[in-house]
Design a protein around this motif. Structure first.
Motif, PDB file in Angstrom:
ATOM      1  N   ALA A   1       1.029  -1.139   0.088  1.00  0.00           N
ATOM      2  CA  ALA A   1      -0.112  -0.132   0.060  1.00  0.00           C
ATOM      3  C   ALA A   1       0.923   1.210   0.019  1.00  0.00           C
ATOM      4  N   ASP A   2       0.403   2.343  -0.385  1.00  0.00           N
ATOM      5  CA  ASP A   2       1.012   3.651  -0.147  1.00  0.00           C
ATOM      6  C   ASP A   2       0.626   4.621   0.855  1.00  0.00           C
ATOM      7  N   PHE A   3      -0.369   3.971   1.461  1.00  0.00           N
ATOM      8  CA  PHE A   3      -1.074   4.923   2.517  1.00  0.00           C
ATOM      9  C   PHE A   3      -1.628   3.795   3.510  1.00  0.00           C
TER      10      PHE A   3
ATOM     11  N   GLU B   1      -6.412  10.497  -6.695  1.00  0.00           N
ATOM     12  CA  GLU B   1      -4.971  10.147  -7.226  1.00  0.00           C
ATOM     13  C   GLU B   1      -5.273   8.519  -7.272  1.00  0.00           C
ATOM     14  N   ASP B   2      -6.325   7.851  -6.912  1.00  0.00           N
ATOM     15  CA  ASP B   2      -6.552   6.219  -6.865  1.00  0.00           C
ATOM     16  C   ASP B   2      -5.304   5.600  -6.063  1.00  0.00           C
TER      17      ASP B   2
ATOM     18  N   SER C   1       6.234   9.079   1.295  1.00  0.00           N
ATOM     19  CA  SER C   1       6.709  10.487   0.816  1.00  0.00           C
ATOM     20  C   SER C   1       5.931  10.767  -0.495  1.00  0.00           C
ATOM     21  N   SER C   2       6.374   9.825  -1.375  1.00  0.00           N
ATOM     22  CA  SER C   2       5.991   9.892  -3.081  1.00  0.00           C
ATOM     23  C   SER C   2       4.429  10.145  -2.938  1.00  0.00           C
ATOM     24  N   THR C   3       3.623   9.302  -2.234  1.00  0.00           N
ATOM     25  CA  THR C   3       2.218   9.904  -2.007  1.00  0.00           C
ATOM     26  C   THR C   3       2.168  11.272  -1.752  1.00  0.00           C
ATOM     27  N   ILE C   4       2.511  11.996  -0.889  1.00  0.00           N
ATOM     28  CA  ILE C   4       2.252  13.024  -0.169  1.00  0.00           C
ATOM     29  C   ILE C   4       2.776  14.175  -1.177  1.00  0.00           C
ATOM     30  N   LYS C   5       3.852  13.605  -2.062  1.00  0.00           N
ATOM     31  CA  LYS C   5       4.348  14.701  -3.113  1.00  0.00           C
ATOM     32  C   LYS C   5       3.258  14.940  -4.048  1.00  0.00           C
ATOM     33  N   LEU C   6       2.279  14.022  -4.234  1.00  0.00           N
ATOM     34  CA  LEU C   6       1.183  14.051  -5.334  1.00  0.00           C
ATOM     35  C   LEU C   6       0.144  15.259  -4.934  1.00  0.00           C
ATOM     36  N   PHE C   7       0.306  15.790  -3.614  1.00  0.00           N
ATOM     37  CA  PHE C   7      -0.654  16.715  -3.416  1.00  0.00           C
ATOM     38  C   PHE C   7      -0.222  18.199  -3.321  1.00  0.00           C
ATOM     39  N   ASN C   8      -0.848  18.999  -3.302  1.00  0.00           N
ATOM     40  CA  ASN C   8      -0.733  20.628  -3.209  1.00  0.00           C
ATOM     41  C   ASN C   8      -0.778  20.806  -1.877  1.00  0.00           C
TER      42      ASN C   8
ATOM     43  N   LEU D   1      -7.677  11.984   2.558  1.00  0.00           N
ATOM     44  CA  LEU D   1      -8.440  10.813   2.050  1.00  0.00           C
ATOM     45  C   LEU D   1      -8.907  11.263   0.625  1.00  0.00           C
ATOM     46  N   PHE D   2      -9.454  12.507   0.478  1.00  0.00           N
ATOM     47  CA  PHE D   2      -9.938  12.883  -0.715  1.00  0.00           C
ATOM     48  C   PHE D   2      -9.205  12.855  -1.760  1.00  0.00           C
TER      49      PHE D   2
END
Length: 197
Positions: free
Chosen positions: A110-112, A191-192, A163-170, A185-186
């Motif tokens: 998982a990524d999260f 980002e699926d 960290s790669s997941t959080i970098k997808l968000f602004n 979560l939203f």
């Protein structure tokens, strides 16, 4: 693999140092963000914990739990960490559960990942009825808005993410207050991102 914990600190001057001490054995870096706490929680941690792994950041103005998390996330990303764990300073989730929270991320399953207070049925009995009903209602709204119907206890703040997941968000657009977890979560749903509960 470098793992950082972030603890937003507000009005927990006696509990937070205990939480920090319990978490140290599971993390490489522990970032405590004193969110302009009138009870000087950050200073209490400084006075009680002498460990190079502990970094204490201070807000001049209260930004809310989300704002404290965002400050901690920015700092963690500067330190090039691989995984970020959010830990509440009130000790609601036991530190010994951190390895379970990290396991799916370390194994790339998982990524999260997200904690679930209701795995322990005693939690339900200990929780005041008003709070339990409020939790169920907020959980339903969170599931409705994010599409993560399979998650139990989606409002729980005990989370870990790559960290790669959080970098997808602004980070500038994430809610600074109590809807931080729901907002994350939203954004994961957009980002699926696969979430392990």
């Amino acid at each position: 693999m470098l793992i950082a914990g972030i603890i937003p600190c507000y009005k927990t001057p006696y509990k937070a140092p205990l939480v920090v001490n319990e978490c140290l054995r599971y993390l490489d870096l522990l970032i405590c963000v004193d969110d302009s706490c009138p009870l000087n929680t950050g200073k209490k941690i400084e006075a009680n914990i002498k460990d190079k792994k502990v970094h204490i950041l201070y807000h001049d103005k209260n930004k809310g739990v989300g704002g404290a998390m965002i400050t901690g996330i920015r700092y963690a990303l500067e330190k090039k960490v691989d995984i970020i764990v959010k830990i509440d300073s009130d000790g609601q989730m036991p530190a010994e559960l951190i390895p379970d929270l990290l396991k799916p991320l370390k194994e790339n399953a998982a990524d999260f990942s997200k904690g679930n207070r209701f795995r322990d049925s005693n939690v339900i009995y200990r929780m005041p009825k008003f709070r339990l009903i409020g939790n169920l209602f907020l959980s339903f709204l969170t599931k409705l808005s994010t599409g993560y119907w399979e998650l139990f206890d989606p409002t729980n703040g005990f989370i870990a993410m790559k960290s790669s997941t959080i970098k997808l968000f602004n980070l500038n657009k994430i809610d600074n207050r109590y809807f931080f977890e729901t907002d994350i979560l939203f954004r994961c749903s957009i980002e699926d991102i696969y979430i392990k509960n």
